[in-house]
Design a protein around this motif. Structure first.
Motif, PDB file in Angstrom:
ATOM      1  N   LYS A 153      -3.562   3.903   2.250  1.00 33.84           N
ATOM      2  CA  LYS A 153      -3.840   2.798   3.148  1.00 33.84           C
ATOM      3  C   LYS A 153      -3.502   1.461   2.489  1.00 33.84           C
ATOM      4  N   SER A 172       0.376   0.776   1.852  1.00 34.12           N
ATOM      5  CA  SER A 172       1.144   0.275   2.988  1.00 34.12           C
ATOM      6  C   SER A 172       0.878  -1.211   3.220  1.00 34.12           C
ATOM      7  N   CYS A 192       8.244  -2.317  11.199  1.00 32.76           N
ATOM      8  CA  CYS A 192       7.966  -1.509  12.383  1.00 32.76           C
ATOM      9  C   CYS A 192       7.765  -0.039  12.016  1.00 32.76           C
ATOM     10  N   ILE A 193       8.584   0.475  11.128  1.00 32.04           N
ATOM     11  CA  ILE A 193       8.446   1.870  10.704  1.00 32.04           C
ATOM     12  C   ILE A 193       7.123   2.095   9.993  1.00 32.04           C
ATOM     13  N   LEU A 194       6.725   1.167   9.134  1.00 33.77           N
ATOM     14  CA  LEU A 194       5.442   1.299   8.446  1.00 33.77           C
ATOM     15  C   LEU A 194       4.266   1.234   9.416  1.00 33.77           C
ATOM     16  N   ILE A 215       4.326   2.122  12.589  1.00 34.18           N
ATOM     17  CA  ILE A 215       4.334   3.393  13.319  1.00 34.18           C
ATOM     18  C   ILE A 215       3.725   4.492  12.462  1.00 34.18           C
ATOM     19  N   PHE A 216       4.040   4.496  11.169  1.00 32.72           N
ATOM     20  CA  PHE A 216       3.481   5.475  10.247  1.00 32.72           C
ATOM     21  C   PHE A 216       1.965   5.343  10.167  1.00 32.72           C
ATOM     22  N   LYS A 217       1.460   4.095  10.082  1.00 34.06           N
ATOM     23  CA  LYS A 217       0.021   3.878  10.014  1.00 34.06           C
ATOM     24  C   LYS A 217      -0.670   4.337  11.295  1.00 34.06           C
ATOM     25  N   SER A 270       0.404   6.657  13.365  1.00 37.11           N
ATOM     26  CA  SER A 270       0.453   8.128  13.418  1.00 37.11           C
ATOM     27  C   SER A 270      -0.596   8.747  12.486  1.00 37.11           C
ATOM     28  N   LYS A 271      -0.815   8.139  11.323  1.00 33.57           N
ATOM     29  CA  LYS A 271      -1.850   8.647  10.423  1.00 33.57           C
ATOM     30  C   LYS A 271      -3.252   8.484  11.024  1.00 33.57           C
ATOM     31  N   GLU A 297      -3.661  11.142  13.592  1.00 36.78           N
ATOM     32  CA  GLU A 297      -3.850  12.438  12.931  1.00 36.78           C
ATOM     33  C   GLU A 297      -5.283  12.598  12.423  1.00 36.78           C
TER      34      GLU A 297
END
Length: 64
Positions: free
Chosen positions: A2, A5, A48-50, A52-54, A56-57, A60
């Motif tokens: 966390k 990022s 933006c990719i980071l 989206i990753f956050k 999605s985590k 999850e």
């Protein structure tokens, strides 16, 4: 993960500011201004990719 990022996003924002200072608005698409503009767009894509990753985590973790 966390905090990593958040650190990476802070570094990216710093690089965006650094590249924004290199822009020459009278000749935006020539020389170093073009390189800085391309770098700014690439760094915004990385943010933006980071993000989206956050997201999605977090989804999850909620689904577990």
């Amino acid at each position: 993960m966390k905090y990593v990022s958040y650190i990476v996003i802070a570094i990216i924002i710093g690089l965006i500011i650094l590249n924004a200072m290199k822009l020459n608005f009278s000749n935006l698409f020539e020389g170093d201004s073009l390189v800085a503009l391309i770098a700014i767009v690439a760094l915004l894509c990385a943010v933006c990719i980071l993000l989206i990753f956050k997201i999605s985590k977090s989804i999850e973790e909620k689904s577990k």
